[in-house]
Design a protein around this motif. Structure first.
Motif, PDB file in Angstrom:
ATOM      1  N   THR A 127     -24.027  45.462  36.020  1.00  0.00           N
ATOM      2  CA  THR A 127     -22.325  45.418  35.584  1.00  0.00           C
ATOM      3  C   THR A 127     -22.061  46.068  36.987  1.00  0.00           C
ATOM      4  O   THR A 127     -22.467  47.168  37.745  1.00  0.00           O
ATOM      5  N   SER A 128     -20.464  45.564  37.022  1.00  0.00           N
ATOM      6  CA  SER A 128     -19.474  46.672  37.963  1.00  0.00           C
ATOM      7  C   SER A 128     -19.405  47.430  37.111  1.00  0.00           C
ATOM      8  O   SER A 128     -18.739  47.264  36.675  1.00  0.00           O
ATOM      9  N   GLY A 129     -18.503  48.328  38.091  1.00  0.00           N
ATOM     10  CA  GLY A 129     -18.051  49.539  37.537  1.00  0.00           C
ATOM     11  C   GLY A 129     -18.132  50.028  36.601  1.00  0.00           C
ATOM     12  O   GLY A 129     -17.301  50.723  36.244  1.00  0.00           O
ATOM     13  N   THR A 145     -15.751  54.929  38.570  1.00  0.00           N
ATOM     14  CA  THR A 145     -15.114  53.963  39.761  1.00  0.00           C
ATOM     15  C   THR A 145     -14.120  55.667  39.705  1.00  0.00           C
ATOM     16  O   THR A 145     -14.201  56.163  38.988  1.00  0.00           O
ATOM     17  N   TYR A 154     -17.459  57.340  34.853  1.00  0.00           N
ATOM     18  CA  TYR A 154     -17.689  57.536  34.221  1.00  0.00           C
ATOM     19  C   TYR A 154     -18.094  56.065  32.998  1.00  0.00           C
ATOM     20  O   TYR A 154     -17.766  57.109  32.223  1.00  0.00           O
ATOM     21  N   ASP A 155     -19.578  55.180  32.895  1.00  0.00           N
ATOM     22  CA  ASP A 155     -19.986  54.757  31.163  1.00  0.00           C
ATOM     23  C   ASP A 155     -20.985  55.802  30.389  1.00  0.00           C
ATOM     24  O   ASP A 155     -21.325  55.565  30.960  1.00  0.00           O
ATOM     25  N   GLN A 205     -21.789  45.749  41.387  1.00  0.00           N
ATOM     26  CA  GLN A 205     -22.696  45.280  40.721  1.00  0.00           C
ATOM     27  C   GLN A 205     -23.752  46.337  40.784  1.00  0.00           C
ATOM     28  O   GLN A 205     -24.687  46.264  41.449  1.00  0.00           O
ATOM     29  N   ARG A 249     -10.417  56.994  39.474  1.00  0.00           N
ATOM     30  CA  ARG A 249      -9.476  57.064  38.341  1.00  0.00           C
ATOM     31  C   ARG A 249      -8.508  57.614  38.901  1.00  0.00           C
ATOM     32  O   ARG A 249      -8.489  58.346  39.326  1.00  0.00           O
ATOM     33  N   ASP A 254     -14.796  50.989  43.943  1.00  0.00           N
ATOM     34  CA  ASP A 254     -15.494  51.516  43.165  1.00  0.00           C
ATOM     35  C   ASP A 254     -17.165  50.788  42.654  1.00  0.00           C
ATOM     36  O   ASP A 254     -17.587  50.551  44.404  1.00  0.00           O
TER      37      ASP A 254
END
Length: 540
Positions: free
Chosen positions: A167-169, A172, A101-102, A204, A174, A201
């Protein structure tokens, strides 16, 4: 091998393998939370592939957001969903997931089994710096119920901390060894390397933690017009947002219920009126600002003031008292302001209580008589204006006449006495609205000398100008040329008893002349008191 043993062996093996291989544990020093089942002996041999399956469907794991637009006050909840798996296939008893994840946008909060039959948490390791999650879940081995062929395998919860517009992804699956996989009741594994599992994943979404930037129109200070209202357009607020290009903008006027017309007139009876503007973006972030509209009579008085006579160039300050009068009600507002005089002139904008006024008076309580402005006073633009200057030939002389040191209605023998007993003092030129009497520097040079006597001399016996609107404000009957010493004491001027220079029990013009002769060294006419007086006050 029983179902309970299969689950225990497979998930314990998974936990042991992750503890050795997960970057979350091995490279970051984090300690994974491992929950192995009880009674594990040794891992079983590898499964015999998919020979026990009687189905051909390939299961799918999808990351499904529960909201596609998440704001600063909400949580992002993501389900790991098992889909595309036929009901006749062997039940899925557990799964392991390796996720990315971000961390600039999401802060990991929790992971938990998906519920229903998926209730056991087998393994959890999270690296919040790298943004990785390793997680394993399973059914309760002691439950007589089978596993599942569809449903929620795990629930992940995040706190939004940054913005990511459409935003997508953001989350995800991994690549990892061991990989993300499912295990069924026949001990078959399903994963991507084997071509037996599909991963989807996070689609959006928008994560928006920023409120719209909202700018209110300027506050308005309006003068009431006919009917006590003003129909000025208040303007429109503006709003921008980092993600939403069409921010919703609403308003609420405090004087309307319900709100129906933004440009409706603003009325004195409702003032102050507030317009509360609200901007809301697609994710529900909202910001507010308040615009205030005041409708009233002017709240400022613009004044020009001149000190008559031979005053110094300055600058020096004087406290000027202004009285604004409503001639219909005789209500009076008194305001004082310290004005800086240059060359005898000063101007200022003075806040006043808004109201309807028809006349204005001004005086310096420590130095001058009062003047009344009826010809220039009125409303000009957004404020009242008053002019107390010498406009002889165009509007009369409203400049302030010096020589009245005790703030009565006259220039008389009391003012001379106050000058005489302070002759030669240096009180300084500046005064303010807290300066106490008696300050006898009329000229503004800071000294009490002959030039200050000239103000008393020239304006002797002059009185306040008639008050606004017929108000009675004269103090006493007439200016005084003689006073019994006993009366001085009763009037609170005991310090002037020393002015009875000839000791006849009176303070009068004889004493005035004797004092002036002593201070200013002039010759006299002997016993001709009237002649001596005429030297001092030739105009009386």
């Amino acid at each position: 091998m029983t179902r309970m043993t299969i689950i225990a062996v497979v998930l314990a093996l998974t936990a042991t393998t992750w503890a050795m291989q997960s970057p979350s544990a091995a490279t970051t020093g984090l300690t994974p939370r491992v929950v192995p089942p009880d009674g594990l002996a040794t891992p079983p041999p590898a499964a015999a592939g998919h020979s026990d399956r009687d189905c051909t469907s390939i299961p799918r794991l999808e990351l499904v957001p529960q909201d596609t637009c998440v704001n600063a006050g909400e949580l992002l909840i993501v389900h790991v969903e098992l889909t595309n798996y036929a009901a006749e296939c062997p039940d899925i008893l557990g799964g392991q997931f390796t996720l990315q994840y971000d961390p600039a946008v999401l802060d990991f909060l929790s992971a938990e089994p998906g519920g229903g039959l998926i209730v056991e948490e087998i393994y959890e390791a999270v690296d919040e710096i790298a943004g990785t999650i390793d997680y394993a879940v399973g059914t309760d081995p002691s439950s007589p119920m089978p596993g599942i062929t569809a449903g929620t395998m795990a629930i992940l919860t995040f706190t939004p901390i940054g913005d990511a517009c459409v935003t997508s992804g953001l989350i995800t699956f991994r690549s990892h060894e061991p990989p993300t996989r499912l295990t069924d009741e026949a001990y078959n594994n399903y994963d991507v390397p084997a071509g037996t599992l599909t991963l989807v994943d996070l689609p959006q979404i928008t994560v928006d933690v920023s409120e719209p930037v909202l700018t209110c129109p300027a506050d308005l200070n309006l003068l009431s017009e006919a009917g006590g209202c003003n129909d000025t357009d208040p303007g429109l607020a503006t709003a921008t947002d980092n993600c939403d290009t069409h921010v919703s903008l609403t308003w609420d006027r405090s004087d309307q219920e319900p709100d129906i017309y933004l440009n409706a007139p603003f009325c004195l009876a409702d003032s102050p009126i507030t317009i509360t503007w609200t901007a809301t973006d697609d994710c529900g972030n909202a910001s507010q600002c308040v615009q205030t509209v005041i409708v009233n009579y002017p709240a400022e008085l613009a004044v020009n003031v001149q000190l008559a006579g031979a005053v110094t160039a300055g600058p020096f300050t004087r406290c000027i008292t202004f009285e604004l009068v409503n001639c219909d009600t005789l209500d009076t507002q008194v305001v004082e302001a310290v004005l800086a005089f240059n060359g005898g002139f000063a101007n200022a904008l003075i806040p006043i209580v808004p109201g309807e006024y028809h006349c204005c008076m001004a005086r310096d309580r420590l130095h001058t008589l009062r003047k009344t402005d009826t010809d220039d006073f009125g409303i000009v633009g957004p404020r009242y204006v008053a002019d107390f200057t010498d406009q002889t030939g165009g509007g009369g002389d409203d400049s302030l006449l010096g020589g009245n040191v005790n703030d009565d209605a006259f220039v008389d023998i009391i003012d001379f006495g106050q000058w005489a007993i302070r002759y030669g003092d240096f009180p300084g030129a500046d005064t303010n609205c807290t300066t106490l009497p008696f300050h006898v520097d009329f000229s503004g040079d800071g000294w009490v000398l002959e030039e200050d006597f000239s103000f008393v001399q020239i304006n002797f016996w002059l009185e306040h100008e008639a008050a606004c609107c017929g108000l009675v404000s004269i103090q006493g009957d007439r200016p005084r040329t003689s006073i019994l010493v006993k009366e001085l004491l009763s009037m609170g001027y005991g310090e002037l008893a020393v002015m009875d220079l000839n000791a006849d029990g009176w303070y009068d013009l004889t004493d005035v002349y004797l004092e002036y002769k002593k201070n200013c060294k002039v010759s006299d006419n002997g016993s001709d008191i009237y002649g001596n007086y005429q030297k001092l006050f030739p105009g009386d």
